[in-house]
Design a protein around this motif. Structure first.
Motif, PDB file in Angstrom:
ATOM      1  N   PHE A 127       0.806  -1.221   0.000  1.00 36.05           N
ATOM      2  CA  PHE A 127       0.000   0.000   0.000  1.00 36.05           C
ATOM      3  C   PHE A 127       0.838   1.269   0.000  1.00 36.05           C
ATOM      4  O   PHE A 127       0.381   2.315  -0.453  1.00 36.05           O
ATOM      5  N   ARG A 128       2.085   1.212   0.503  1.00 34.53           N
ATOM      6  CA  ARG A 128       2.877   2.429   0.619  1.00 34.53           C
ATOM      7  C   ARG A 128       4.204   2.325  -0.126  1.00 34.53           C
ATOM      8  O   ARG A 128       5.264   2.616   0.430  1.00 34.53           O
ATOM      9  N   LEU A 140      -1.819   7.774  -4.375  1.00 31.27           N
ATOM     10  CA  LEU A 140      -2.551   7.456  -5.607  1.00 31.27           C
ATOM     11  C   LEU A 140      -3.960   6.989  -5.279  1.00 31.27           C
ATOM     12  O   LEU A 140      -4.932   7.431  -5.903  1.00 31.27           O
ATOM     13  N   ALA A 141      -4.090   6.101  -4.305  1.00 35.65           N
ATOM     14  CA  ALA A 141      -5.412   5.605  -3.919  1.00 35.65           C
ATOM     15  C   ALA A 141      -6.306   6.752  -3.444  1.00 35.65           C
ATOM     16  O   ALA A 141      -7.497   6.797  -3.760  1.00 35.65           O
ATOM     17  N   VAL A 142      -5.735   7.677  -2.695  1.00 37.40           N
ATOM     18  CA  VAL A 142      -6.494   8.836  -2.212  1.00 37.40           C
ATOM     19  C   VAL A 142      -6.919   9.713  -3.378  1.00 37.40           C
ATOM     20  O   VAL A 142      -8.057  10.194  -3.443  1.00 37.40           O
ATOM     21  N   ALA A 143      -6.000   9.951  -4.317  1.00 36.33           N
ATOM     22  CA  ALA A 143      -6.321  10.787  -5.468  1.00 36.33           C
ATOM     23  C   ALA A 143      -7.448  10.181  -6.298  1.00 36.33           C
ATOM     24  O   ALA A 143      -8.302  10.902  -6.830  1.00 36.33           O
ATOM     25  N   LEU A 144      -7.466   8.858  -6.412  1.00 29.88           N
ATOM     26  CA  LEU A 144      -8.534   8.182  -7.142  1.00 29.88           C
ATOM     27  C   LEU A 144      -9.831   8.157  -6.337  1.00 29.88           C
ATOM     28  O   LEU A 144     -10.919   8.094  -6.893  1.00 29.88           O
ATOM     29  N   GLY A 145      -9.694   8.164  -5.005  1.00 24.59           N
ATOM     30  CA  GLY A 145     -10.871   8.193  -4.135  1.00 24.59           C
ATOM     31  C   GLY A 145     -11.722   6.946  -4.200  1.00 24.59           C
ATOM     32  O   GLY A 145     -12.954   7.005  -4.101  1.00 24.59           O
TER      33      GLY A 145
END
Length: 255
Positions: A127-128, A140-145
């Motif tokens: 994940f990191r 990236l995961a946050v940006a994709l939401g």
């Protein structure tokens, strides 16, 4: 149009480590979604490790995702960043003169969800994993939401790795919508007990159900693995989450 406002569903698949069957599980999910009557596409936004065939650069994981998807994407959308050396992405990118741009990946995802009913986005490594000096795959995961599916490689140490990863997902404000137990060490002692332990902890701490347990399969077959996954419940959770998000966006003052 943002992903949250699209009629398409999408998930971000991450893992407890590298080489724990993240691509295999993603392919199984794609088969399951296709069997549910959905046009299923896949993205491997960043792939490190490529080989040339007939003048075209390929990545083994990306090719596997293409084979499992019934709505495959053009290579430039499926894998906007294909690095040649099989090593840590930020190191390889620096050596190959490539700037890993999260915003470009988000733009590719925005186009991908216009072309399918559901898009499976597979991360790289755990994940990191760093992408630059300051940003990682969690960013990236946050940006994709997107809601996250965690693939747990069932082997010695998996409980700690899974709980730490789930905690990191929650700390980034993302929803862990479920997890897959993928047995990568068939000789591990107390496999069922380890999975039961994780089932209790991940449900209690994160409300994350077990989507399915994939045993050691010989030969490895994502089609057979798909039969072990509760895709119907996962789709229901995704649709419920989307409806809740849409409702909140229409009535932001309800909080």
């Amino acid at each position: 149009m943002s992903a949250s406002l699209s009629s398409a569903l999408s998930i971000f698949v991450t893992g407890t480590d590298t080489e724990i069957g993240k691509t295999f599980a993603s392919c199984a999910l794609l088969h399951g979604f296709a069997r549910a009557g959905l046009r299923a596409a896949a993205m491997k936004p960043l792939a490190a490790g490529a080989f040339e065939r007939d003048g075209v650069w390929h990545n083994e994981d990306a090719d596997a995702l293409d084979a499992a998807a019934n709505a495959p994407l053009p290579p430039e959308l499926r894998t906007p960043f294909l690095l040649k050396a099989p090593a840590a992405p930020h190191i390889v990118a620096a050596h190959e003169g490539v700037a890993l741009d999260i915003e470009q990946i988000v733009a590719c995802h925005r186009e991908a969800i216009r072309r399918a009913d559901i898009v499976v986005v597979e991360g790289v490594g755990g994940f990191r994993v760093p992408l630059t000096d300051t940003r990682d795959t969690a960013d990236l995961a946050v940006a994709l939401g997107l809601p996250v599916v965690l693939v747990v490689g069932v082997r010695l140490g998996c409980i700690n790795h899974a709980l730490l990863t789930a905690q990191a997902i929650a700390q980034r404000g993302l929803t862990l919508v479920g997890w897959i137990a993928n047995v990568v060490d068939p000789d591990m002692r107390f496999i069922d007990e380890n999975i039961d332990t994780l089932r209790g902890w991940l449900m209690r701490e994160h409300g994350a159900p077990l989507i399915g347990t994939v045993p050691w399969l010989t030969p490895a077959s994502p089609e057979r693995a798909a039969e072990r996954l509760d895709v119907s419940s996962l789709l229901l959770a995704l649709r419920t989450a989307r409806a809740s998000t849409s409702q909140h966006s229409l009535h932001p003052d309800q909080d």
